[in-house]
Design an enzyme around this catalytic site. Sequence first.
Site, PDB file in Angstrom:
ATOM      1  N   ASP A  69       0.814  -1.212   0.000  1.00  0.00           N
ATOM      2  CA  ASP A  69       0.000   0.000   0.000  1.00  0.00           C
ATOM      3  C   ASP A  69       0.853   1.270   0.000  1.00  0.00           C
ATOM      4  OD1 ASP A  69       0.919   0.323   2.594  1.00  0.00           O
ATOM      5  OD2 ASP A  69      -1.042   0.183   3.567  1.00  0.00           O
ATOM      6  N   HIS A  70       0.195   2.386   0.258  1.00  0.00           N
ATOM      7  CA  HIS A  70       0.818   3.708   0.176  1.00  0.00           C
ATOM      8  C   HIS A  70       1.888   3.965   1.230  1.00  0.00           C
ATOM      9  CE1 HIS A  70      -2.476   3.867   3.050  1.00  0.00           C
ATOM     10  NE2 HIS A  70      -1.858   4.882   3.641  1.00  0.00           N
ATOM     11  N   THR A  71       1.952   3.131   2.274  1.00  0.00           N
ATOM     12  CA  THR A  71       2.944   3.348   3.326  1.00  0.00           C
ATOM     13  C   THR A  71       4.272   2.665   3.029  1.00  0.00           C
ATOM     14  OG1 THR A  71       2.311   1.403   4.639  1.00  0.00           O
ATOM     15  CG2 THR A  71       1.080   3.457   5.033  1.00  0.00           C
ATOM     16  N   ARG A  72       4.346   1.933   1.934  1.00  0.00           N
ATOM     17  CA  ARG A  72       5.548   1.167   1.612  1.00  0.00           C
ATOM     18  C   ARG A  72       6.195   1.713   0.335  1.00  0.00           C
ATOM     19  NH1 ARG A  72       4.604   0.008   6.092  1.00  0.00           N
ATOM     20  NH2 ARG A  72       4.097  -2.021   6.969  1.00  0.00           N
ATOM     21  N   HIS A 105      -3.642  -0.818   8.108  1.00  0.00           N
ATOM     22  CA  HIS A 105      -3.571   0.613   7.796  1.00  0.00           C
ATOM     23  C   HIS A 105      -4.906   1.097   7.223  1.00  0.00           C
ATOM     24  CE1 HIS A 105       0.849  -0.535   6.829  1.00  0.00           C
ATOM     25  NE2 HIS A 105       0.672  -0.414   8.126  1.00  0.00           N
ATOM     26  N   HIS A 171      13.035  -5.122   9.663  1.00  0.00           N
ATOM     27  CA  HIS A 171      11.754  -4.807  10.296  1.00  0.00           C
ATOM     28  C   HIS A 171      11.881  -4.957  11.802  1.00  0.00           C
ATOM     29  CE1 HIS A 171       7.530  -5.121  11.578  1.00  0.00           C
ATOM     30  NE2 HIS A 171       7.247  -4.445  10.490  1.00  0.00           N
ATOM     31  N   LYS A 181       5.142 -11.650   4.547  1.00  0.00           N
ATOM     32  CA  LYS A 181       4.446 -10.542   5.195  1.00  0.00           C
ATOM     33  C   LYS A 181       3.304  -9.975   4.328  1.00  0.00           C
ATOM     34  CE  LYS A 181       5.786  -6.767   8.268  1.00  0.00           C
ATOM     35  NZ  LYS A 181       5.026  -5.634   7.739  1.00  0.00           N
ATOM     36  N   HIS A 197       0.343 -10.004  16.556  1.00  0.00           N
ATOM     37  CA  HIS A 197       1.063  -8.857  17.118  1.00  0.00           C
ATOM     38  C   HIS A 197       0.793  -8.694  18.621  1.00  0.00           C
ATOM     39  CE1 HIS A 197       1.790  -8.161  13.001  1.00  0.00           C
ATOM     40  NE2 HIS A 197       1.604  -6.871  12.923  1.00  0.00           N
ATOM     41  N   GLN A 292       4.280   4.869  11.795  1.00  0.00           N
ATOM     42  CA  GLN A 292       5.343   4.243  11.011  1.00  0.00           C
ATOM     43  C   GLN A 292       6.731   4.602  11.538  1.00  0.00           C
ATOM     44  OE1 GLN A 292       5.164   1.950   8.643  1.00  0.00           O
ATOM     45  NE2 GLN A 292       2.934   1.902   8.739  1.00  0.00           N
TER      46      GLN A 292
END
Length: 426
Positions: A69-72, A105, A171, A181, A197, A292
């Site tokens: 997604d947009h965070t990676r 997310h 990570h 992942k 988690h 993040q």
Amino acid sequence: MLIKFPFGKEKIEVELPDSTDVLESKATEYVPTKSQEELVQEALENPIGSKRVSELAVGKKNIVIITSDHTRPVPSKVTLPLYLKEIRKNNPTCDITILIATGFHRETTKEEMIDKYGEDIVKSEKFVIHKSQNDEDMAYLGKLPSGGDLLINKLAVEADLLVSEGFIEPHFFAGFSGGRKSILPGIASQKTVFGNHCAKFIASDKSRTGNLDGNPIHKDMEFAAKEAKLAFILNVAIDADKKVIAAFAGDPFKAHEEGCAFVKGLSVVEGTDADIVITTNGGYPLDQNIYQSVKSMTAAEACAKPDGIIIEASKCNDGHGGESFYQTFKNAKSAQEVEDTILKVKMEDTIADQWESQILARILARHEVLYVADESAKQILEDMHMQYVPTIKEALEIALEKKGKNAKIAVIPEGISVIVNPKSAK
């Protein structure tokens, strides 16, 4: 010395004493002999432990590609066109769905999709955004080794061929990103993410940056990928400019293992014991929120003396990154209270963002954090028991006033890209 720190889409230059310890990944010096496209194409043509994905796709009608997604910072504008072409090579009429792995997310916006994948692909391909809280979208695949329920997106389970793309970086609790992942947490139910988690696993000394051996979180993730029948991966390693410097394709476990070995070879740095540690989360898109940016703070944590000050520089123009994450700190008197409370939570009672709260609380309970961010994040940071400072220079002045002008300083320009060998026990 002058050090450049990535901050959003810019670089901030800061003058520091020549005695400053600089901890950087060797990826900053690594120069590939081929272009990004050539590296990816070569990996697709020479898969590790697998047939080419073009061969695996023969006769398959319903193919799902999991993407980040947009965070990676996966350079999907480079990887996806080549991946799609290879899949369609012997099966041009197959139905392909690109499933965006959001994990827990928020959903990726249309603008973020165009920025990440390119307008042509967004217009011409079928995208679906994974929504971890939609129970009706999930299929049950049994129990994880940890005892939690394995629930993942039905689109993946119903696919004739399930493949993924991603990138490999150190990570802070899964050891490395990439590979397995993409399934867990990528396209898993929030219930499955919560179990994986949990407080017990996050607290494990095996759940650390760069470690897969005996890592309980990694063990669950690998199991999930096998049960989901993830057949093929395309993973890349990137430099500070988010450019591909190596690519690994093939068997989800063998290719990932080889990619992790490559990244580890570049990322390991010898730690230090500093009074002041300055770091960043690598700039855009990784530093859009506080959530993040906890990742890079763990690298600083590994280099700071027990009472050392951490200076984190992350844009955070998207705020906290998780409402529950934010409220956990806002509603607590101290970070120590947050940590003590979370450590008592059983796996089945894990709540949203608890893992991130647990790690941040561990850091804040032991270190003062001066946070350089967009001014819009000031109140949020203060609510979360951190001190907002407008610039790195000002933060350093504050830290030196507290620690003395001869304080030992260390900088990790990109905290998310290193695996620190701690110099001493913390």
